[in-house]
Design an enzyme around this catalytic site. Sequence first.
Site, PDB file in Angstrom:
ATOM      1  N   ASP A 340       0.576  -1.195   0.477  1.00  0.00           N
ATOM      2  CA  ASP A 340      -0.565  -0.112  -0.015  1.00  0.00           C
ATOM      3  C   ASP A 340       0.915   1.879  -0.169  1.00  0.00           C
ATOM      4  OD1 ASP A 340      -2.365   1.354   0.094  1.00  0.00           O
ATOM      5  OD2 ASP A 340      -1.994   2.031   2.422  1.00  0.00           O
ATOM      6  N   GLU A 377       1.680  -0.816  -4.902  1.00  0.00           N
ATOM      7  CA  GLU A 377       0.620   0.502  -4.805  1.00  0.00           C
ATOM      8  C   GLU A 377       1.611   1.365  -5.597  1.00  0.00           C
ATOM      9  OE1 GLU A 377      -3.149   2.908  -3.106  1.00  0.00           O
ATOM     10  OE2 GLU A 377      -2.132   2.666  -2.698  1.00  0.00           O
TER      11      GLU A 377
END
Length: 710
Positions: A340, A377
């Site tokens: 993330d 990401e």
Amino acid sequence: MTQSVQTLPRASREFPLGLHGITRGRLQDSHANAAVWAPAIPSMDVHWLRSDGTWTSETLVGLDGGVHHGVVGPIEPGSLYAFWPTGQEPPGIIGEAQLLLDPYARAVETVDTETGTDESPVRSYYSVFLEHAFDWGDSERPGTPWRDTVIYEAHVKGLTRLHPEVPEDLRGTYAGLAHPAMVTYLRDLGVTAVELLPVHFHIDEPHLEPLGLSNYWGYNTLGFFAAHTDYATASARAAGPAAVLDEFKSMVRTLHEAGLEVILDVVYNHTAEGEQHRPALCWRGLGDLDYYRHDGAGRYVDTTGCGNTLDFSQPRVVEFALDSLRYWAEECQIDGFRFDLAVTLARDEHNAFTPRHPFLVAAGASKALRGTKLITEPWDIGPDGWKTGRFPVGWADWNDGFRDTLRDFWLRDVAALAGGGRGASPARLAGCLAGSADTFGASGRSALASINLITAHDGFTLADLTAYERKHNEANGEGNRDGHGDNRSYNHGAEGRTEDEGILAARERSARNLMASLLISLGVPMLTAGDEFGRSQGGNNNAYCQDTEVAWVHWPADAASRRMLEATRTLLTIRKDFLAAQPPTFPSRGDQSTLLWFNASGLPMTAHEWDDPHTRTVQLLLGSRGGTINGLVVINGALEDVRVHLPSAWIQQEQGVGSDQPRWFSRTFDSAAAGVFGAPGAGTPDAAGDRLRSGEPDMVAADSVRIYRC
């Protein structure tokens, strides 16, 4: 049988960090080595709960490189423990007040203490000393090559919470995901890996409780080595942390036995301690200036939007994240990780991104992580935070350019055309289907570095992309201010629910167009759970706080859902046939791969046609090594039916991928025909039967994708 050692030299080590049982030869002692990095604290105590129900403590006498360490005990597995600076008054009764968690704790337990008033109980968290062994049997990691990988992003709870074939006591749990009904479904669908939203122990942000909401997604980690307790069955939770971890590992083992990989979404960019003014739970108390990134004035530098940012210019923070990854890869047999806000993990001492950051280099070179899938990401909210395509070889990136391009071509452009405006040519779409070489080629990476997606947990579902033009996040309690406003969606003439059959049919076709484009593209596709049969969130594009039926996967059996599911399964089968032999490099001529583009007349595309916005029809010939032609994809982004001529044999020969013999094309998929050729609304072919020769004409419906086998 293990034997107790009555005497133990009071020697300790500064590694490994955390609390670990001591073994002398083959004898297990009842003591443990404790080690915690807290460089700003002069002396540290560890407090633990003894088997008689009382608390005791011991000062860690060793101090090396900011690591406090010592031998403590006797301490039983399953005991609660925590750290606190020596000589400082604890904030309350030990065992009830919030002390400092062990960053390396293998389990975290929530302690609620009644206040004696009408107010909610006071909540605190304690580390759990966990000595754990698990029988993996003959289970092996599937080791699916990137070329064959299809990722299925899902939430442990939401995936099975409403599944009618999963026993009620297993729904929403690790065991529920491992139930035969779920495993069979995933295998029959055709995916190869399940990517789970965070399963690290996490807590809710303070602002959610007054709203009656919770952090459903789980991007608020408090234990980077601990499995989230609430995803275990009631029986496992009652049996204790070891049983919770057993259930998690059993899930992984079962999925592996079915040939399915397990990828974890991990959140190393920030912690659940939140903003700078909030109480210390762990890292802030152990070393605020050491764990978190600050500016020159001592304020937090927030590149995450979550109140704090772990400082990856600090070697010990890099070590912490790597140790966590190694634990999940080695002890829990995890096959890959999705990072993330990964740009935050690669910011140097100047807060600038570098693709040669020590964390990226060390993770890529780690023997423990060798063979695992490392997925980024590739952005954060910090300065210069968009880095898609900039991560090093060996990593794969979520490709937001792919996502936006497909949404533009099949939704926003179609909306513009329907309103009398103009769409775009298929040039950008073609680049995405060919592996996004413009994004990944310059850095020496291949098409397999592109994680192709149309949707993810964050944003509209596939069905909602075709049914809403505005987000509808009112239930989140933020006045619909949260969530992204640039969705590139198209409601086809009505916002949300409608009974208009024409609009419903158009929405289904658009969803099939998007799914088809995703699954025939080079790169690695990722599906979001429920998109394969049209799951809706009612227009909520930020359901992070909706631990309700809004975000849980419904398992409908209506005709529209069955049509979408059948189309997705068909497309995954086609993908396996068409792309199995594609090499990992970008398309090239000769014996490497075949990726040839033709216009509606069956002639090679010209530069003018690629740039002409009126060109909305293109044919893609797919093949593999040795010039073998596997299939043909016809994309018609126009709002009228188009007569196409299938590419002729002499053109194939000119390109060096065929002979002068005619090729036969069999209609296999048609998005205008509910995905199965010959279904109502398929249009009338110009040639008899479903087989056509190269050079022959065929009528392709407006706004559709048709696929032929060769």
